[in-house]
Write an enzyme that holds these catalytic residues in place. Structure first.
Site, PDB file in Angstrom:
ATOM      1  N   HIS A 211       8.945  11.460-118.055  1.00 36.65           N
ATOM      2  CA  HIS A 211       8.306  12.148-116.703  1.00 36.65           C
ATOM      3  C   HIS A 211       8.637  13.688-116.807  1.00 36.65           C
ATOM      4  O   HIS A 211       9.158  14.187-118.024  1.00 36.65           O
ATOM      5  CB  HIS A 211       9.184  11.647-115.559  1.00 36.65           C
ATOM      6  N   ASP A 213      10.134  17.045-114.247  1.00 39.56           N
ATOM      7  CA  ASP A 213      10.603  17.353-113.123  1.00 39.56           C
ATOM      8  C   ASP A 213       9.515  18.004-112.556  1.00 39.56           C
ATOM      9  O   ASP A 213       9.146  19.251-112.858  1.00 39.56           O
ATOM     10  CB  ASP A 213      11.782  17.927-113.471  1.00 39.56           C
ATOM     11  N   HIS A 268      10.243  14.289-120.607  1.00 38.65           N
ATOM     12  CA  HIS A 268      11.554  13.814-121.220  1.00 38.65           C
ATOM     13  C   HIS A 268      12.062  12.537-120.352  1.00 38.65           C
ATOM     14  O   HIS A 268      11.297  12.004-119.701  1.00 38.65           O
ATOM     15  CB  HIS A 268      12.719  14.623-120.954  1.00 38.65           C
ATOM     16  N   ARG A 278      26.868   6.359-120.311  1.00 41.77           N
ATOM     17  CA  ARG A 278      26.353   7.582-120.215  1.00 41.77           C
ATOM     18  C   ARG A 278      26.046   8.000-118.730  1.00 41.77           C
ATOM     19  O   ARG A 278      25.560   7.268-117.909  1.00 41.77           O
ATOM     20  CB  ARG A 278      24.979   7.719-120.889  1.00 41.77           C
TER      21      ARG A 278
END
Length: 339
Positions: A211, A213, A268, A278
């Protein structure tokens, strides 16, 4: 794009890790602004060190986040569903996208924390409030430096949108559990690196799908576990080397539109690590819903004609909710060559 399956698995080309530009905020101001503009043009991402945000503020926010994600599912679900703020697990948005992620969405302006986000709501709210205030100040500094680097008359043209009392910014806390759970994942060890993580182990499952942002700017802090990838060329994904103390800064769609395409809102995604948890804390800086977005005059020239028509953040935000992750939203607002 994320597909609606419980555990999306990929088989595609991944190149070796890329070293994003590392920018020291304590450097000479003119040089820092120049480097930021260059990074936003070439990568749409950069790492920021000596950023001025207290390590205590960061550590407290991280600790509270780990505490939240280590709670039983039944307790976390009391803070949801994410509509749009609150707790979510695997389902991303409203259009069938899924990933190996659980997350907590928090409205940052004004700050709003779900009552069930912690056993100690006052402590949790205090941690979030301190973090939001510090990173917001950093975002304004970054945007002002970018304005200086672009040599626009009003260097606050970007930052004033997020300084607005009606700014629509939000903070999201993401947790990507490891693929293999045969290691110690108790709450006390959840946020520590797991020993003996095979360095050759490939990431093959999507945590959060590809996607861009939609906002102006994103400032992300994550633990030093690999997972972030950017797409520098169509179909080729490049892992980004993690950093234990740096903030990752990336251009959003609104900033790409305001710079008339000079800056890149790069695609990203986040991948799941094989043996380590994570966690990332992306802070998305947005204009007020009423704000009208268009290329600033200095970015439009005879050589670089206007690329995008004007739109309000409210309309653009609504568009993001009607499309899936991998679909391009900004293309909807591109001018045709004959307009």
């Amino acid at each position: 794009m994320v597909v609606a399956t419980p555990t999306p698995v990929l088989n595609e080309k991944i190149t070796r890790a890329v070293e994003l530009p590392m920018i020291d905020l304590m450097g000479e101001r003119a040089e820092v602004s120049k480097l930021m503009v260059k990074a936003c043009q070439e990568f749409g991402f950069f790492k920021l060190v000596n950023h001025g945000v207290s390590q205590d503020v960061i550590a407290t926010m991280e600790e509270e986040s780990w505490q939240f994600f280590s709670r039983p599912s039944s307790e976390k679900e009391r803070a949801g569903p994410p509509d749009p703020y609150g707790y979510g697990c695997k389902n991303i948005g409203f259009n069938g996208d899924v990933g190996e992620v659980e997350y907590l969405m928090l409205k940052a302006n004004p700050l709003s924390v779900p009552p069930h986000a912690s056993n100690d709501p006052t402590k949790f709210s205090s941690a979030v409030s301190s973090y939001v205030a510090a990173v917001r100040e950093l975002a304004c500094e970054i945007l002002d430096l970018i304005g200086e680097g672009l040599r626009v008359p009003d260097t606050s043209v970007f930052s004033k949108l997020i300084k607005d009392v009606e700014s629509d910014s939000l903070l999201r806390l993401n947790h990507y559990p490891p693929l293999h759970r045969d290691r110690d994942t108790s709450p006390s060890s959840l946020h520590h690196h797991v020993r003996h993580n095979p360095p050759h182990q490939s990431n093959s499952r999507i945590g959060f799908g590809e996607h861009t942002d939609p906002q102006i700017l994103t400032i992300l802090k994550s633990n030093a576990v690999a997972g972030l990838q950017i797409s520098v060329d169509e179909g080729i994904w490049v892992p980004v080397t993690p950093h234990p103390t740096a903030f990752f800064v990336n251009v959003g769609d609104v900033l790409q539109a305001m710079t008339n395409g000079r800056f890149t809102s790069v695609r990203h995604r986040a991948m799941v690590n094989s043996y380590e948890s994570r966690m990332s804390m992306p802070y998305f800086f947005s204009p007020p819903l009423r704000a009208r977005i268009s290329p600033i005059p200095e970015m439009v020239t005879t050589q670089n004609p206007r690329l995008y028509r004007s739109f309000t953040w409210a309309d653009y935000k609504k568009a993001t909710y009607t499309q899936r992750l991998g679909e391009s939203r900004l293309n909807l607002y591109k001018l045709q060559s004959d307009e």
